[in-house]
Write a protein that holds these residues in place. Structure first.
Motif, PDB file in Angstrom:
ATOM      1  N   MET A 268      -7.042  -8.045  -4.361  1.00 47.77           N
ATOM      2  CA  MET A 268      -8.322  -8.545  -3.875  1.00 47.77           C
ATOM      3  C   MET A 268      -9.299  -8.635  -5.033  1.00 47.77           C
ATOM      4  SD  MET A 268     -10.804  -6.869  -0.994  1.00 47.77           S
ATOM      5  CE  MET A 268     -11.180  -5.481  -2.032  1.00 47.77           C
ATOM      6  N   SER A 269      -9.814  -9.798  -5.329  1.00 50.08           N
ATOM      7  CA  SER A 269     -10.782  -9.948  -6.412  1.00 50.08           C
ATOM      8  C   SER A 269     -12.135  -9.426  -5.971  1.00 50.08           C
ATOM      9  CB  SER A 269     -10.913 -11.433  -6.787  1.00 50.08           C
ATOM     10  OG  SER A 269     -11.620 -12.129  -5.791  1.00 50.08           O
TER      11      SER A 269
ATOM     12  N   ASP B 152     -13.541 -11.331  -3.136  1.00 49.02           N
ATOM     13  CA  ASP B 152     -12.814 -11.411  -1.881  1.00 49.02           C
ATOM     14  C   ASP B 152     -13.266 -10.296  -0.952  1.00 49.02           C
ATOM     15  OD1 ASP B 152     -11.367 -13.561  -2.721  1.00 49.02           O
ATOM     16  OD2 ASP B 152      -9.671 -12.367  -3.452  1.00 49.02           O
TER      17      ASP B 152
ATOM     18  N   ASN C 187     -11.861  -7.961   2.672  1.00 49.28           N
ATOM     19  CA  ASN C 187     -10.743  -7.645   3.538  1.00 49.28           C
ATOM     20  C   ASN C 187     -10.924  -8.322   4.887  1.00 49.28           C
ATOM     21  OD1 ASN C 187      -9.941  -5.980   1.505  1.00 49.28           O
ATOM     22  ND2 ASN C 187     -10.919  -4.167   2.386  1.00 49.28           N
TER      23      ASN C 187
ATOM     24  N   TYR D 275      -6.946   5.177  -8.499  1.00 47.61           N
ATOM     25  CA  TYR D 275      -7.284   4.917  -7.097  1.00 47.61           C
ATOM     26  C   TYR D 275      -8.677   5.445  -6.794  1.00 47.61           C
ATOM     27  CZ  TYR D 275      -2.223   4.297  -6.510  1.00 47.61           C
ATOM     28  OH  TYR D 275      -0.916   3.878  -6.625  1.00 47.61           O
TER      29      TYR D 275
ATOM     30  N   PHE E 151      -7.990   2.470  -2.234  1.00 42.39           N
ATOM     31  CA  PHE E 151      -8.002   1.235  -3.026  1.00 42.39           C
ATOM     32  C   PHE E 151      -7.382   1.517  -4.393  1.00 42.39           C
ATOM     33  CE2 PHE E 151     -11.239   0.660   0.121  1.00 42.39           C
ATOM     34  CZ  PHE E 151     -11.246  -0.700   0.417  1.00 42.39           C
ATOM     35  N   ASP E 152      -6.545   0.600  -4.835  1.00 42.55           N
ATOM     36  CA  ASP E 152      -5.994   0.638  -6.182  1.00 42.55           C
ATOM     37  C   ASP E 152      -7.010  -0.008  -7.117  1.00 42.55           C
ATOM     38  OD1 ASP E 152      -4.636   0.130  -8.587  1.00 42.55           O
ATOM     39  OD2 ASP E 152      -2.719  -0.170  -7.579  1.00 42.55           O
TER      40      ASP E 152
ATOM     41  N   ASN F 163     -10.560  -5.936 -10.110  1.00 40.35           N
ATOM     42  CA  ASN F 163      -9.839  -6.534  -8.986  1.00 40.35           C
ATOM     43  C   ASN F 163      -9.241  -5.442  -8.094  1.00 40.35           C
ATOM     44  OD1 ASN F 163      -9.754  -9.609  -9.593  1.00 40.35           O
ATOM     45  ND2 ASN F 163      -9.256  -8.629 -11.562  1.00 40.35           N
TER      46      ASN F 163
ATOM     47  N   GLU G 274      -7.745  -3.440  -4.982  1.00 41.92           N
ATOM     48  CA  GLU G 274      -6.883  -3.881  -3.885  1.00 41.92           C
ATOM     49  C   GLU G 274      -6.772  -2.775  -2.843  1.00 41.92           C
ATOM     50  OE1 GLU G 274      -3.099  -5.014  -5.419  1.00 41.92           O
ATOM     51  OE2 GLU G 274      -3.868  -6.753  -6.524  1.00 41.92           O
TER      52      GLU G 274
ATOM     53  N   VAL H 167      -5.005  -0.530  -0.393  1.00 42.04           N
ATOM     54  CA  VAL H 167      -3.631  -0.059  -0.355  1.00 42.04           C
ATOM     55  C   VAL H 167      -3.237   0.399   1.043  1.00 42.04           C
ATOM     56  CG1 VAL H 167      -2.039   1.699  -1.239  1.00 42.04           C
ATOM     57  CG2 VAL H 167      -3.673   0.604  -2.783  1.00 42.04           C
TER      58      VAL H 167
END
Length: 676
Positions: free
Chosen positions: A1-2, A5, A7, A259, A274-275, A281, A283, A285
């Motif tokens: 996810m940039s 972006d 969710n 994380y 989140f990573d 960016n 993401e 998880v």
């Protein structure tokens, strides 16, 4: 996810309301007798026993379910609440006790902003403190790559503490417009020194959190804004459950992977990982929530089973005592990044194995609803180095307790009760008591059907249902009643509710269905008649206790045992003559290092406990100044919110809501021994 972006954003409708301002029950989204504008499913009303309630206050009245969750599914807290019935209780008088080491004030980062300062975190010679609702975020200077000069403004206030004796304000990390920055964390990660702060709307702003690179603390480089949504695709699409606030954050690493754990104020999946290995960016998880305690086999990200969703909703908005919910409040992750300690309010203290961050697994739940004042209120938890002991704080801002008695007739005696959140506090009445004869007034939804009060001291007995609690209250006020007792309907039985809605100028309480029948002296609803007289009742408010500390033995992490509780004199006995009537004596946040617990305890100040024997904690130090001179230089009485500590050093950082940053030095042979 940039960083641009979101969710599930593409699945939602921009016309749906923002939900980051406050968490709402699904039932609050369902209109009277149907679905209103949401239109989730046809015939959804049948999924809720008796159909969707006609009482708009349902969303504000949170059930206390006993044994069953009210929808036929077993309450998973019940067997857990039967554990750990025996525990020690320790009350310390602090400075007047035999103190073997103490705390000294080393330096101040003065910030005289009443009720303005929140959490504190320190790293590599800089201390960072957050800002509460006022002033709300403006966004001024955001993205500039520089700190802004605004000591009393919103955002993250930064102090240079390389010399702990002389903290120096160096600027502030700009806030997000319309949001507050409650929590701040800074950590040395694989990608550099990273700062994260939470966003909670205070003026229509976004939720989520912000990431900065602060390799140069004076030149923060914005990396990403992360939007946090409900983990359930069904909720995002059909209810617009996107862009929720974040209350707390925690960094952790596993090898080369970085994380961050976020406490998201969503309905489902409050714990989100989140990573941030690539911090520009992030993401998502995984997500996990207390709904998985009720239905562990449901995939909450993908389920469309609305019956299960409604049952989980009722469970999440229930609990123990006054503040009833089972949502996550805070999280701490073990140093090796494999275990997450979730303070899940009335769901208790949840331990997850996050060795695989994509698949959190439940290890255990520590809960004892009989501890303290019966408020579980798991607020924050922190393990010792090997995880064998975990310290948990119970935040409770209500030091009063209620008793309800029928004082005349064959059913005289005590009964369970809860006070309305919208009514005048019983504690504010003369002698802290509401008492008098009663009259049954039915549903009290139509003012024309409410019989006039027979005398000015009469109390209206009202049945729950059809209209809002506020409407019922206003109608009995207009009819001349001195107070009101609302009792549950037959379908919902003896579950208690904290009545919500618009404030009304009358004292009032809520009791179970059987209690209402007992007041009126009838066996069932068929015996009820509007205007009939009932027994006299008395509701009395007295001092109970503030929130305290619970210390858990995790020698067997799958079956934790409550080793002891710890109180101060004022948390255990709010009416003690030593307690300032203006003060807040609940425990708040904690840090554990070795065998010591470092605590922010609001008006009791900063405490240190020795838990080398977790069954017998001992207070060894306290910083708790008072008096006119202190209040003048602090901008008010002591009100310590945040706590942090440099590892293997004597320096402790505390944030006072009124006065800003305090740097304390731990003194004594014990600290010298540990700091060699």
């Amino acid at each position: 996810m940039s960083k641009n972006d979101t969710n599930g954003k593409s699945e939602s409708s921009s016309s749906l309301p923002r939900t980051s301002v406050s968490r709402r029950s699904i039932l609050s989204m369902l209109g009277v007798g149907g679905l209103g504008a949401v239109g989730v499913l046809s015939g959804v009303a049948s999924a809720h026993p008796g159909g969707v309630t006609d009482d708009p206050s349902e969303s504000d009245g949170h059930e206390v379910h006993r044994g069953l969750n009210g929808h036929g599914a077993p309450d998973p807290s019940q067997p857990l609440s039967d554990l750990d019935a025996e525990h020690n209780s320790v009350v310390s008088s602090g400075p007047s006790a035999h103190v073997v080491k103490n705390l000294a004030l080393a330096g101040r980062g003065e910030r005289l902003l009443p009720n303005g300062t929140t959490d504190v975190w320190a790293l590599d010679g800089y201390a960072y403190i957050g800002t509460f609702n006022t002033p709300c975020g403006t966004g001024a200077g955001a993205g500039s790559g520089e700190l802004v000069d605004d000591l009393l403004g919103p955002g993250i206030t930064v102090f240079d503490v390389k010399n702990p004796n002389k903290p120096k304000y160096v600027g502030s990390v700009p806030s997000v417009a319309g949001s507050r920055t409650n929590d701040v964390k800074v950590a040395n990660m694989n990608s550099g020194r990273i700062l994260a702060h939470s966003n909670e709307s205070c003026g229509g702003g976004p939720g989520g959190f912000e990431l900065y690179n602060v390799d140069d603390p004076l030149a923060p480089q914005h990396l990403a804004h992360v939007q946090t949504d409900d983990i359930s695709a069904f909720m995002r699409v059909n209810f617009g459950f996107v862009d929720f606030g974040v209350h707390n954050l925690w960094f952790f690493t596993q090898g080369a992977k970085d994380y961050i754990a976020a406490v998201v104020e969503s309905e489902f999946g409050n714990f989100q990982i989140f990573d941030i290995t690539d911090p520009e960016n992030p993401e998502l998880v995984s997500g996990w929530g207390a709904e998985s305690l009720l239905f562990p086999d449901v995939d909450w990200a993908s389920t469309t089973d609305f019956n299960k969703i409604l049952e989980a909703d009722a469970y999440l908005f229930s609990g123990y005592g006054t503040s009833q919910n089972r949502f996550l409040h805070d999280v701490t992750v073990s140093e090796d990044g494999t275990h997450a300690y979730l303070a899940n309010w009335d769901a208790g203290l949840v331990l997850l194995d996050i060795s695989d961050p994509a698949n959190p697994e439940l290890v255990s739940v520590a809960i004892d609803p009989s501890a303290g004042d019966g408020e579980v209120n798991s607020h924050q938890a922190f393990p010792n180095a090997d995880g064998s002991v975990v310290v948990e704080s119970e935040e409770d801002f209500n030091p009063f307790s209620l008793t309800f008695d029928i004082t005349s007739g064959p059913n005289a005696g005590g009964y369970p009760v809860s006070e309305g959140a919208i009514t005048n506090p019983i504690a504010d009445l003369p002698d802290g008591t509401m008492s008098g004869p009663t009259t049954y007034v039915g549903l009290a939804c139509d003012a024309a059907t409410v019989p006039p009060a027979p005398s000015p001291d009469h109390i209206a007995v009202i049945q729950r249902g059809v209209c809002a609690f506020s409407s019922k209250g206003q109608n009995v006020i207009d009819a001349g009643y001195a107070g009101m007792v609302v009792f549950n309907d037959e379908a919902r039985g003896d579950a208690l509710v904290t009545m919500g809605g618009d404030p009304i100028d009358i004292p009032g309480v809520f009791v179970g269905h059987s209690t209402g029948l007992a007041i009126l002296g009838v066996a069932d609803d068929s015996g009820l008649a509007v205007g009939q007289s009932g027994a006299s009742v008395e509701v009395e408010s007295g001092y109970g206790r503030w929130g305290n500390l619970r210390i858990w033995d995790y020698s067997n992490e799958s079956s934790p045992v409550l080793a002891s509780e710890f109180d101060t004199v004022c948390s255990a006995n709010p009416d003690d003559e030593s307690c300032d009537g203006r003060g807040t004596y609940s425990v708040h946040n904690i840090i554990v290092e070795d065998d010591m617990v470092y605590i922010s305890w609001y008006s009791d100040g900063v405490l240190i406990l020795d838990i080398s024997d977790p069954y017998n904690p001992v207070e060894v130090a306290r910083y708790s100044p008072g008096g006119e001179d202190f209040e003048d230089q602090n901008g008010g009485i002591q009100d310590v919110w945040g706590i942090d500590k440099e590892k293997n050093s004597p320096w402790i950082y505390a944030s006072d809501r009124n006065g800003g940053l305090y740097v304390l030095k731990e003194l004594g042979s014990g600290s010298e021994k540990r700091n060699r």
